[in-house]
Scaffold this active site. Structure first.
Site, PDB file in Angstrom:
ATOM      1  N   THR A 217       0.829  -1.211   0.000  1.00 44.52           N
ATOM      2  CA  THR A 217       0.000   0.000   0.000  1.00 44.52           C
ATOM      3  C   THR A 217       0.859   1.255   0.000  1.00 44.52           C
ATOM      4  O   THR A 217       0.606   2.202  -0.745  1.00 44.52           O
ATOM      5  CB  THR A 217      -0.915   0.003   1.237  1.00 44.52           C
ATOM      6  OG1 THR A 217      -1.859  -1.074   1.131  1.00 44.52           O
ATOM      7  CG2 THR A 217      -1.674   1.318   1.348  1.00 44.52           C
ATOM      8  N   CYS A 218       1.902   1.268   0.823  1.00 45.82           N
ATOM      9  CA  CYS A 218       2.713   2.472   1.004  1.00 45.82           C
ATOM     10  C   CYS A 218       3.246   3.024  -0.306  1.00 45.82           C
ATOM     11  O   CYS A 218       3.043   4.192  -0.641  1.00 45.82           O
ATOM     12  CB  CYS A 218       3.868   2.183   1.963  1.00 45.82           C
ATOM     13  SG  CYS A 218       4.943   3.593   2.233  1.00 45.82           S
TER      14      CYS A 218
ATOM     15  N   GLY B 217       0.002 -15.717  -1.148  1.00 43.38           N
ATOM     16  CA  GLY B 217       0.658 -16.677  -0.266  1.00 43.38           C
ATOM     17  C   GLY B 217      -0.222 -17.061   0.905  1.00 43.38           C
ATOM     18  O   GLY B 217      -0.912 -16.210   1.477  1.00 43.38           O
TER      19      GLY B 217
ATOM     20  N   VAL C  40     -21.709   9.921  10.100  1.00 46.19           N
ATOM     21  CA  VAL C  40     -22.397   9.757   8.824  1.00 46.19           C
ATOM     22  C   VAL C  40     -23.141   8.435   8.864  1.00 46.19           C
ATOM     23  O   VAL C  40     -22.542   7.384   9.095  1.00 46.19           O
ATOM     24  CB  VAL C  40     -21.404   9.784   7.646  1.00 46.19           C
ATOM     25  CG1 VAL C  40     -22.110   9.460   6.337  1.00 46.19           C
ATOM     26  CG2 VAL C  40     -20.715  11.145   7.555  1.00 46.19           C
TER      27      VAL C  40
ATOM     28  N   ALA D  89     -12.418   7.743   5.352  1.00 43.35           N
ATOM     29  CA  ALA D  89     -11.071   7.634   5.928  1.00 43.35           C
ATOM     30  C   ALA D  89     -11.177   7.491   7.436  1.00 43.35           C
ATOM     31  O   ALA D  89     -10.688   8.322   8.201  1.00 43.35           O
ATOM     32  CB  ALA D  89     -10.239   8.861   5.546  1.00 43.35           C
TER      33      ALA D  89
ATOM     34  N   GLY E  11     -10.018   4.948   9.185  1.00 45.09           N
ATOM     35  CA  GLY E  11      -8.978   4.088   9.732  1.00 45.09           C
ATOM     36  C   GLY E  11      -8.702   2.904   8.831  1.00 45.09           C
ATOM     37  O   GLY E  11      -9.271   2.774   7.741  1.00 45.09           O
TER      38      GLY E  11
ATOM     39  N   ALA F 236       4.517   2.954   8.231  1.00 46.82           N
ATOM     40  CA  ALA F 236       5.488   2.237   7.398  1.00 46.82           C
ATOM     41  C   ALA F 236       6.824   2.059   8.112  1.00 46.82           C
ATOM     42  O   ALA F 236       7.435   0.983   8.050  1.00 46.82           O
ATOM     43  CB  ALA F 236       5.695   2.984   6.079  1.00 46.82           C
TER      44      ALA F 236
ATOM     45  N   HIS G 209      22.535  29.094  12.493  1.00 44.61           N
ATOM     46  CA  HIS G 209      21.613  30.216  12.348  1.00 44.61           C
ATOM     47  C   HIS G 209      21.776  30.824  10.961  1.00 44.61           C
ATOM     48  O   HIS G 209      22.910  31.004  10.505  1.00 44.61           O
ATOM     49  CB  HIS G 209      21.918  31.284  13.407  1.00 44.61           C
ATOM     50  CG  HIS G 209      21.135  32.546  13.223  1.00 44.61           C
ATOM     51  ND1 HIS G 209      19.811  32.642  13.592  1.00 44.61           N
ATOM     52  CD2 HIS G 209      21.482  33.753  12.692  1.00 44.61           C
ATOM     53  CE1 HIS G 209      19.376  33.860  13.307  1.00 44.61           C
ATOM     54  NE2 HIS G 209      20.379  34.558  12.759  1.00 44.61           N
TER      55      HIS G 209
END
Length: 468
Positions: free
Chosen positions: A42-43, A116, A239, A272, A274, A323, A447
């Protein structure tokens, strides 16, 4: 059956591919199993990487729209080429996923295409798209199957008008009105993308706050910043349904604690709320692998399940679904299997919200310390007093450091502001060495830099910051 592998990893997301690479570096014969056509989970494919590509592009678009003239850069006005922006996102994804393929070849890792399934100790069965199966003999198995978006009961996802994060990354037009269900990291990040590109964004959240789990002070002030950008929030609201119409969508909402229903119209709705562990089709029940009451794989301190030779890491086990948490677990497990002392410090795992400004956090929040009865002090420093931030028109935000009031040891750090995701790591490193605020305050910082704000916050834990 092929030659026996030392380790077979199911899933090639951040946890899986990193575990495989580290195991190979440690001399193991390694196999990976991936059902997607590309590696990275997914990442890399539909999560972290593509979203950051769109966040960066949309942030530059917004900069050109609103800040260039203040910097003495006169242009006729930027014009959105959404097709090219999405193509950039796809190019970034392709580059990253092909990079993993290279790593597998470099480290002599054998890849199997298909789904798998654990067939007990020492055996993985891979089922290809054509239905044919391949048996893998292996000494150890790692479940690194990740997570999927959490569904909202009664709402059907079509990834066109009612979408998860996957569909929200590929909208072919900018919606006039985007409804986001859930005020967590994913919702706020993707909402930021489309809001910058011209969408009106309304966020509906069941709880009475945004960013659940993050420091309450940070969340409260960050919400105000988002509202100034144009975000609308309906907190303490749920919702209950979404109807599709010829003109768009009509969502029905009602107060979380009960009350009269209301309606919100939108063009696109992003669910969205979770993510949940992905354990389907992995043969876990048949193999006797135990799950907890939230569907996560149960593991011990060494990531071992109740079945000999079977381990699990990442989103599929307990802990934050991040991740980098999965990556660290992958490295730790590979080292443990090699007889080394792999370890993950779960008290020092940073989290970042890649909006503008960014939000970054590591360690404890004030709420957690109050609940634990720990005596603490807080040092804060605003970006408005930082010279580099002024020069960059980036004065929104602050740095907040929390220390033990008795020992001065840093217990947590929280940053809202430009570059927060990069700056949080000096606090993380300090915490890894059990450092104090004074240690940080006495460390010379270049700085002018944004990082001086971190030092000033550390100074504020003691005698006081210099520049406020």
């Amino acid at each position: 059956m092929a030659d026996t592998f030392d380790l077979t990893v199911i899933g090639t997301g951040p946890g899986g591919y990193v575990c495989a690479v580290r195991a190979a570096q440690l001399g193991m014969k390694v196999a990976v199993v991936e059902k997607w056509p590309t590696y990275g989970g997914t990442c890399l494919n539909i999560g972290c990487i593509p979203s950051k590509a769109l966040l960066h592009a949309s942030e530059l678009f917004e900069e050109a729209m609103h800040n260039f003239d203040r910097l003495g850069i006169d242009i006729d006005g930027p014009r959105l080429n959404l097709e090219q922006m999405l193509a950039h996102k796809d190019d970034v994804v392709a580059s990253n996923t092909s990079g993993i393929e290279y790593l597998f070849k470099k480290n002599k890792i054998t890849a199997f295409a298909g789904t798998g399934a654990v067939a007990g100790t020492g055996k993985v069965v891979v089922t290809g798209e054509d239905g044919k199966t391949t048996d893998i003999a292996t000494k150890n198995i790692v479940i690194a199957s990740g997570s999927v978006p959490m569904p909202l009961p009664g709402i059907d996802i079509d990834e066109e008008r009612i979408v998860t994060s996957t569909g929200a990354l590929s909208l072919d037009t900018v919606p006039e009105h985007l409804l986001i269900i859930g005020a967590g990291i994913i919702g706020l990040e993707l909402g930021s993308v489309w809001q910058r590109l011209g969408a009106k964004v309304t966020v509906v959240e069941f709880l009475d706050r945004i960013l659940p789990g993050m420091d309450g002070d940070v969340a409260k002030q960050f919400q105000r910043m988002l509202q100034k950008q144009g975000f609308e929030f309906e907190l303490g609201t749920k919702v209950t349904g979404i109807k599709k119409t010829d003109k768009g969508l009509t969502a029905t909402t009602e107060p979380a604690k009960g009350g009269d229903a209301a309606e919100v119209t939108a063009d696109v709705a992003l669910v969205a709320i979770g993510r949940k562990p992905y354990t389907e089709g992995l043969g876990l029940e048949e193999a006797g692998v135990a799950l907890d009451d939230r569907g996560r794989v149960k593991v011990d301190d060494h990531y071992k399940t109740n079945v000999d030779g079977v381990y699990a890491i990442g989103d599929v086990i307990e802990g934050p679904m991040l991740a980098h948490k999965a990556e660290d677990e992958g490295v730790a497990l590979a080292e443990i299997l090699a007889g080394q002392a792999g370890h993950v410090n779960y008290n020092v795992i940073p989290g970042v919200v890649y909006t503008n400004p960014e939000v970054a956090s590591v360690g404890k929040t004030e709420e957690q310390l109050k609940e634990e009865g720990v005596s603490y002090r807080v040092g804060k420093f605003p970006y408005t007093a930082n010279g580099r931030a002024k020069a960059m028109l980036a004065t929104q935000g602050f740095v907040k450091i929390i220390v033990n009031s008795k020992t001065d040891r840093v217990l947590g750090g929280h940053i809202v502001g430009k570059g927060a995701g990069e700056m949080i790591h000096e606090i993380a490193v300090l915490m890894e060495f059990s450092g104090s605020a004074e240690d940080l305050a006495r460390t010379c910082h270049a700085h002018p830099t944004m990082s001086e704000a971190v030092r000033e916050a550390a100074l504020a834990c003691g005698l006081g910051a210099i520049h406020i």
